[in-house]
Design an enzyme around this catalytic site. Structure first.
Site, PDB file in Angstrom:
ATOM      1  N   VAL A  32       0.813  -1.221   0.000  1.00 53.38           N
ATOM      2  CA  VAL A  32       0.000   0.000   0.000  1.00 53.38           C
ATOM      3  C   VAL A  32       0.844   1.266   0.000  1.00 53.38           C
ATOM      4  O   VAL A  32       0.307   2.369  -0.048  1.00 53.38           O
ATOM      5  CB  VAL A  32      -0.963   0.026   1.211  1.00 53.38           C
ATOM      6  CG1 VAL A  32      -2.007  -1.053   1.101  1.00 53.38           C
ATOM      7  CG2 VAL A  32      -0.196  -0.100   2.520  1.00 53.38           C
ATOM      8  N   GLY A  48      11.120   5.902   2.479  1.00 55.59           N
ATOM      9  CA  GLY A  48      12.315   5.732   3.300  1.00 55.59           C
ATOM     10  C   GLY A  48      13.040   4.461   2.955  1.00 55.59           C
ATOM     11  O   GLY A  48      13.401   4.218   1.809  1.00 55.59           O
ATOM     12  N   PHE A  49      13.245   3.602   3.957  1.00 57.10           N
ATOM     13  CA  PHE A  49      14.021   2.400   3.787  1.00 57.10           C
ATOM     14  C   PHE A  49      13.150   1.160   3.650  1.00 57.10           C
ATOM     15  O   PHE A  49      13.638   0.054   3.803  1.00 57.10           O
ATOM     16  CB  PHE A  49      14.967   2.222   4.975  1.00 57.10           C
ATOM     17  CG  PHE A  49      16.045   3.251   5.029  1.00 57.10           C
ATOM     18  CD1 PHE A  49      17.177   3.120   4.249  1.00 57.10           C
ATOM     19  CD2 PHE A  49      15.916   4.364   5.844  1.00 57.10           C
ATOM     20  CE1 PHE A  49      18.179   4.076   4.304  1.00 57.10           C
ATOM     21  CE2 PHE A  49      16.914   5.318   5.898  1.00 57.10           C
ATOM     22  CZ  PHE A  49      18.047   5.176   5.130  1.00 57.10           C
ATOM     23  N   GLY A  50      11.868   1.298   3.419  1.00 60.15           N
ATOM     24  CA  GLY A  50      11.050   0.103   3.377  1.00 60.15           C
ATOM     25  C   GLY A  50       9.734   0.297   2.661  1.00 60.15           C
ATOM     26  O   GLY A  50       9.418   1.363   2.151  1.00 60.15           O
ATOM     27  N   LYS A  96       5.255   3.030  -0.235  1.00 61.08           N
ATOM     28  CA  LYS A  96       6.704   2.941  -0.129  1.00 61.08           C
ATOM     29  C   LYS A  96       7.204   4.230   0.488  1.00 61.08           C
ATOM     30  O   LYS A  96       6.613   5.284   0.314  1.00 61.08           O
ATOM     31  CB  LYS A  96       7.359   2.749  -1.500  1.00 61.08           C
ATOM     32  CG  LYS A  96       6.944   1.495  -2.237  1.00 61.08           C
ATOM     33  CD  LYS A  96       7.624   1.425  -3.597  1.00 61.08           C
ATOM     34  CE  LYS A  96       7.195   0.188  -4.369  1.00 61.08           C
ATOM     35  NZ  LYS A  96       7.837   0.122  -5.706  1.00 61.08           N
ATOM     36  N   ASP A 102       8.814  15.167  12.432  1.00 63.20           N
ATOM     37  CA  ASP A 102       8.575  15.054  10.990  1.00 63.20           C
ATOM     38  C   ASP A 102       7.089  15.237  10.675  1.00 63.20           C
ATOM     39  O   ASP A 102       6.464  14.376  10.071  1.00 63.20           O
ATOM     40  CB  ASP A 102       9.064  13.708  10.469  1.00 63.20           C
ATOM     41  CG  ASP A 102       9.284  13.740   8.954  1.00 63.20           C
ATOM     42  OD1 ASP A 102       9.576  14.826   8.411  1.00 63.20           O
ATOM     43  OD2 ASP A 102       9.147  12.690   8.307  1.00 63.20           O
TER      44      ASP A 102
END
EC number: 2.7.11.1
Length: 667
Positions: free
Chosen positions: A356, A360-362, A358, A474
């Protein structure tokens, strides 16, 4: 007749005075009765006089206190002496136990504020560490708590006003015959004797098994002035608690006296017995050996070996498929840890159809647990173990932070080179889909102002309601999720920071998003004021329907803050609103939000409002302060010209994980 009556009254008064003086001085219990003690929580007195503080229930507390307070005169030298026999019995033979018990001297018997687990039913996470607590606890702690600087596993400690021991030692007793200390297993279920002696300046704690006389050398000896801690009236008793690990905690007998001279001895032969741990390994009955024909044996072997090989191969494949990384320090986080197998099945093997988002790192996957609960699972790559223990502890702690406008963080799973974070699934995705992508219906002004209030409430809770305070670091539209009723939920705990009352920070990540970062961030680090700055950008982002930095726009419109400020100077502030709003909005309300966004993004951190004030402004319970577009610090900062989704790192001791756990649903 009158003379006889006077004699009877005289001797009755003498007896009452003697009894009162004895109770004030001390007591001895070779077994207990209900009327002797004040009992609460799960504590109870069992038939035979055995006092049980805790049973096998998880996360429970038990207290037992002598009903009457003892008088201590802090202005003079005070002393006390106590001897009790306890037993910490595992729920079954060989099981790990938690969490421990303590002998407590307190000005009150009300411990409704206390937590179980490592707080032993006496303290809590915000316990005042000053002398105003007036608490003394001698703990028999069975679990190591790193945050409390505990010794490994079971230990004995002296706690004054807070759960961090001022002195501690591994349980043992000194043998005169051998001339050395002999270890004691606190959690074997065997009775242990404990002596606590205070003579006005020196506090001694001594342990010994039930069959050993009091050793000549104490386990712990500490100089301490208890007259600075004790009040005029103090209660004495016991507290026990369990965590996810449990134990049955018993007191078999107890003697106490303020005077060594009047100390009464326990009669160990009269003490009730504690139950022994259950041994669930049932004996295997012996069966008569039957003789088998050699040919039949050979045939069975030929058939069994291939079957065993196939089963072994299947077992090896499944074990490798669902393999996880588990370490001993994670046991206490058990309820927050998901098995990889359960997450694999919930997402149908992390198939493409379950993807669902994407970021950053994953990648983020939608999953459904057996009970029907929908979850979001983010798979993050990680190679280094450095900081992992701290990170997992913070993930678990943040999972305990509950607020209606926060995305619930449910737990985690670890595999080799991979970390999986589990949170509640938000069916309507992230707010940026509706603001910046034409394929989705644009939210009305009523929906937008409601979402702004939701996120302000969430951030105010993180800053002022959570203990310790949390810095989000953030805040942006892509980290704001919408639930099934389009309520705003603040996500992205992947970059959250804790802040303790002294202002010390411990990071779960050290990054930020360009365009949302306050000008002082790299120089002074994160703070509540930098979160307020990012929220100000978010206010403008939602109201104007655009990102904080748009490189393809003309120079005068490229930077959102500067553009809104210039339009205010030219008396055209409303022209900055999102054109997709049409005419369905309140001009005064839109202007108020735009000005509040500029106020929150003031270059001077001290001039920004706190989130409590922001909520007052948004609800129009309080007018905005008097300022203009020309006021110092308004609209003056020029962010670095990079892509708005870029992130930068700030040096930090903890591991780095970036982007939202839930960022980008449905993209």
């Amino acid at each position: 007749m009158d003379c006889r009556l006077h004699l009877v009254l005289f001797f009755s008064c003498v007896c009452l005075i003697c009894l009162s003086g004895q109770q004030e001085t001390g007591f001895v219990y070779n077994g207990f009765h209900q009327e002797d003690l004040f009992i609460d929580g799960i504590a109870m007195i069992l038939p035979g006089g055995l006092l049980q503080l805790t049973n096998a229930s998880q996360l429970k507390i038990g207290h037992a206190f002598f009903k009457q307070p003892f008088g201590f005169d802090p202005s003079s030298s005070l002393s006390f002496y106590t001897h009790f026999v306890c037993a910490l019995v595992p729920p079954k033979f060989g099981a790990e136990v938690g969490h421990g018990m303590a002998f407590v001297v307190s000005p009150s018997m009300n411990f409704s504020h206390a937590f179980p687990t490592q707080y032993l039913g006496v303290f809590n996470s915000s316990t005042n560490v000053t002398s105003s607590s007036h608490l003394l606890a001698i703990e028999l702690d069975t679990v190591e708590t790193v945050d409390f600087h505990d010794l490994e596993k079971a230990h004995v400690g002296i706690d004054v006003n807070n759960p961090i021991s001022i002195e501690s030692a591994l349980p043992s007793y000194f043998s005169d015959a051998l001339g050395k200390n002999i270890s004691i297993n606190l959690v074997s279920g065997e009775p242990v004797q404990v002596w606590i002696d205070y003579d006005g300046s020196l506090l001694n704690v001594t342990l010994a098994p039930i069959e050993i006389q009091k050793p000549n050398r104490p386990l712990i000896s500490r100089d301490i002035n208890l007259s600075e801690i004790f009040q005029d009236k103090m209660y004495i008793g016991f507290s026990g608690s369990n965590g996810r690990l449990t134990s049955n905690q018993y007191i078999l007998g107890w003697s106490f006296s303020k005077s060594k001279e009047f100390m009464q001895s326990l009669d160990l032969s009269k003490l009730p017995q504690a139950p022994i741990p259950r041994n669930e390994q049932a004996p295997v009955p012996r069966e008569e050996k039957k003789k088998l024909h050699p040919l039949l044996i050979g045939l069975v072997i030929l058939l069994v070996i291939p079957v065993l090989m196939v089963l072994g191969g299947v077992y090896w494949y499944r074990r490798k498929k669902y393999a996880e990384v588990k370490e001993s320090w994670e046991k206490e986080y058990g309820p927050h840890r998901y098995s990889y197998k359960s997450l694999y099945k919930a997402t149908n093997g992390f198939v493409k159809d379950a993807l669902v988002g994407k970021g950053g790192f994953g990648k983020v996957y939608k999953g459904t647990l057996p009970g029907g609960r929908h979850i979001a699972v983010k798979r993050l790559s990680h190679d280094a173990e450095q900081g992992m223990k701290q990170f997992v502890a913070e993930v678990v702690t943040m999972g305990n932070i509950q607020h209606r406008n926060l995305v619930p963080l449910l737990g985690y799973c670890r595999r080799k080179g991979e970390l999986l974070l589990v949170s509640e699934y938000m069916s309507n995705g992230s707010l940026d889909q509706y603001l910046f992508y034409n394929q989705n219906p644009s939210p009305s002004w009523l929906q937008r102002i409601s979402i702004l209030k939701d996120i302000a409430s969430a951030l105010n809770y993180l800053h002022s309601g959570a203990n310790p305070a949390v810095l989000h670091r953030d805040i942006k539209a892509s980290n704001v999720m919408l639930d099934s009723e389009y309520n705003g939920r603040l996500g992205d705990f992947g970059m959250a920071k804790f802040q303790d009352p002294q202002g010390n920070l411990s990071a779960t990540a050290a990054v930020g998003t360009i365009g949302y970062m306050a000008p002082e961030l790299i120089r002074t680090g994160t703070s509540k004021e930098t979160d307020v700055y990012a929220f100000g950008i978010f206010l403008l982002e939602v109201t104007c329907g655009r990102r904080p930095f748009e490189p393809e726009l003309p120079v005068q419109k490229k930077y959102l803050v500067k553009w809104v400020c210039e339009c205010w100077k030219q008396a055209s502030l409303l022209e900055t609103r999102d054109p997709k709003l049409g005419r369905e909005f309140l001009s005064e309300e839109v202007e108020m939000v735009l000005k509040l966004g500029l106020l929150c993004t003031n270059d001077v951190p001290e001039s920004r409002p706190d989130m409590g004030q922001v909520m007052q402004y948004l609800s129009q319970k309080q007018p905005l302060p008097d300022f203009s577009a020309d006021s110092p610090g308004i609209g003056g900062f020029m962010p670095v010209s990079v892509e708005p989704s870029s992130t930068i790192g700030i040096p930090d001791s903890s591991m780095h994980v970036t982007h939202s756990i839930l960022e980008g649903y449905g993209r």
